[in-house]
Design an enzyme around this catalytic site. Structure first.
Site, mmCIF file in Angstrom:
data_model
loop_
_atom_site.group_PDB
_atom_site.id
_atom_site.type_symbol
_atom_site.label_atom_id
_atom_site.label_comp_id
_atom_site.label_asym_id
_atom_site.label_seq_id
_atom_site.Cartn_x
_atom_site.Cartn_y
_atom_site.Cartn_z
ATOM 1 N N GLN A 44 -5.444 -5.700 6.587
ATOM 2 C CA GLN A 44 -6.183 -6.785 5.579
ATOM 3 C C GLN A 44 -6.681 -8.294 6.698
ATOM 4 O O GLN A 44 -6.825 -8.817 5.866
ATOM 5 C CB GLN A 44 -6.221 -7.061 4.189
ATOM 6 C CG GLN A 44 -6.048 -5.399 3.571
ATOM 7 C CD GLN A 44 -7.930 -4.708 3.506
ATOM 8 O OE1 GLN A 44 -8.526 -5.249 3.622
ATOM 9 N NE2 GLN A 44 -7.701 -3.542 2.881
ATOM 10 N N HIS A 102 1.016 -1.658 -0.083
ATOM 11 C CA HIS A 102 -0.020 -0.542 -0.146
ATOM 12 C C HIS A 102 0.859 0.937 0.021
ATOM 13 O O HIS A 102 2.282 1.370 0.214
ATOM 14 C CB HIS A 102 -0.969 -0.191 1.671
ATOM 15 C CG HIS A 102 -2.147 0.783 1.732
ATOM 16 N ND1 HIS A 102 -1.725 2.057 1.819
ATOM 17 C CD2 HIS A 102 -3.537 1.089 1.017
ATOM 18 C CE1 HIS A 102 -2.904 2.754 1.778
ATOM 19 N NE2 HIS A 102 -3.928 2.356 1.303
#
Length: 427
Positions: free
Chosen positions: A219, A139
């Site tokens: 996540q 990310h």
């Protein structure tokens, strides 16, 4: 047009009327609504999760019953607020099996948590020629702060590519490690590829060459049991808003010895021991890294979210999501002209990033929303380097949580088929 699925999934009672998704649906009032005359189907959970009634009530109770600043007052409201705030810290520590609540630092989000490590640990420990190993699937929040550090210290960023199965190549990662490696920054679960990395192995390899490891668990923490003691990671970050908690708060886990060796990230109230006109001394962690008034209500809400998830059980959540994830993947991959990114088969996380030949992902997401009340994501998902590596500018993404159901997936697939038919009619 109807995608086939393995018989073991199609017939499994875990996805039937008594599934976890059906049992918990009523805890999330926002899901029980219609948009444009159609039932809302929310499939953007990798971006943010919905909040159960218990979390909303915890926020309401704080602001209505004991709103006050923490740590500074001796009156009843402040004392209760402090107790609830610190109770949330203990709940988070227990949730990820940290040795002590003092290893949990509350931040605005996971992004700030990574920046805290970069500015505090990174600038204090990295120098010219030191290497930071990452993957191309990280990310932006796990890349950009280390670009800042590299630019100012002379450290070098090295990136691991993907295998042919579109999973970060951990063999390449292992081969990259050397005595020059000082830090490995790696996700636990990819927000695009749905791949799950063996963090315990990566940590073992990194520690063998004297490197530290920072894990982006945004996540994974909301979807599976994460045990920092077992993983042995040095740092781990996650965000409340992805784990059924409020926005505006996240946390950093750091080993006690590391946090104690790190200088403050921000200066101000709360993080000090003594302040003189010429200099200041600093509080012990975690207070050292929590300058100013924190997000008190939001942190208490995070504590309520941890309570809620714990009552269900993370193993139960993970078991259900594994089955639902496979159902989503099998149905989606059988749709004509659809390309799903990431590994094939079982073991994927509960999300699918995909493209449809000849249709822009934003057009797909817009039509799904306006015509079918299905909410998915489109764009680069804060992973532009990964999308460039895959040879695309953007993708669509459907992401699940435990309150989603097989019927949600079926509704999405039906809506996607209609979307494809609509845009294909113009050719």
């Amino acid at each position: 047009a109807a995608a086939t699925v393995p018989a073991s999934i199609a017939a499994d009672s875990k996805l039937g009327p008594g599934s976890l998704g059906h049992l918990t649906f009523g805890d999330f009032p926002i899901l029980d609504q219609e948009l444009n005359g159609k039932r809302l189907v929310y499939l953007d959970n990798a971006a943010t999760s919905q909040k159960p009634v218990s979390v909303v009530n915890a926020l309401k109770d704080y602001y209505e019953s004991y709103n006050a600043n923490v740590h500074r007052g001796i009156h009843y409201l402040s004392a209760r607020a402090t107790d609830e705030y610190e109770s949330a810290r203990q709940k988070v520590a227990d949730f990820i099996n940290a040795d002590s609540s003092r290893e949990i630092v509350f931040t605005r989000n996971a992004t700030e948590a990574i920046n805290l490590v970069a500015y505090s640990w990174g600038f204090s420990n990295l120098k010219i020629g030191d290497e930071i190993v990452l993957t191309v699937a990280e990310h932006h929040s796990a890349i950009v702060p280390w670009q800042f550090v590299a630019q100012r210290t002379g450290a070098v960023l090295k990136f691991v590519n993907l295998t042919e199965d579109e999973v970060p190549d951990i063999r390449q990662l292992k081969a990259m490690l050397s005595n020059r490696t000082k830090l490995v920054v790696v996700h636990h679960v990819s927000n695009v590829l749905a791949s799950v990395l063996p963090i315990d192995e990566i940590v073992s390899w990194a520690h063998a060459v004297g490197a530290r490891v920072l894990v982006d668990a945004c996540q994974s923490v909301p979807h599976m049991a994460v045990d920092v003691g077992s993983l042995d990671a040095d740092f781990l970050v996650a965000s409340s808003h992805k784990m059924c908690g409020p926005t505006g708060v996240g946390f950093l886990y750091g080993k006690s010895d590391l946090l104690s060796s790190m200088p403050p990230f921000l200066g101000g109230g709360e993080m000090i021991s003594d302040v003189f006109l010429e200099h200041s001394t600093y509080a012990d962690p975690p207070s050292r890294f929590e300058a100013g008034t924190p997000a008190i209500g939001e942190t208490i809400g995070l504590g309520a979210a941890v309570d809620y998830l714990s009552r269900i059980g993370m193993d139960k959540i993970h078991e259900y999501e594994v089955e639902l994830a496979e159902y989503l993947y099998e149905r989606l991959r059988c749709v004509d002209k659809v390309r799903v990114y990431g590994p094939s088969g079982a073991g994927r996380a509960a999300l699918c990033s995909f493209n449809v030949e000849g249709i822009h992902p934003t057009d797909i997401a817009t039509f799904l929303d306006q015509q079918h009340s299905v909410g998915i994501r489109s764009g680069h998902h804060c992973a532009q380097p990964l999308h460039r590596y895959l040879g695309v500018n953007a993708s669509a993404r459907a992401s699940l949580h435990f309150y989603n159901t097989k019927e949600d997936v079926d509704h999405f697939i039906y809506a996607l088929l209609d979307t494809i038919a609509f845009f294909s009619s113009f050719r």
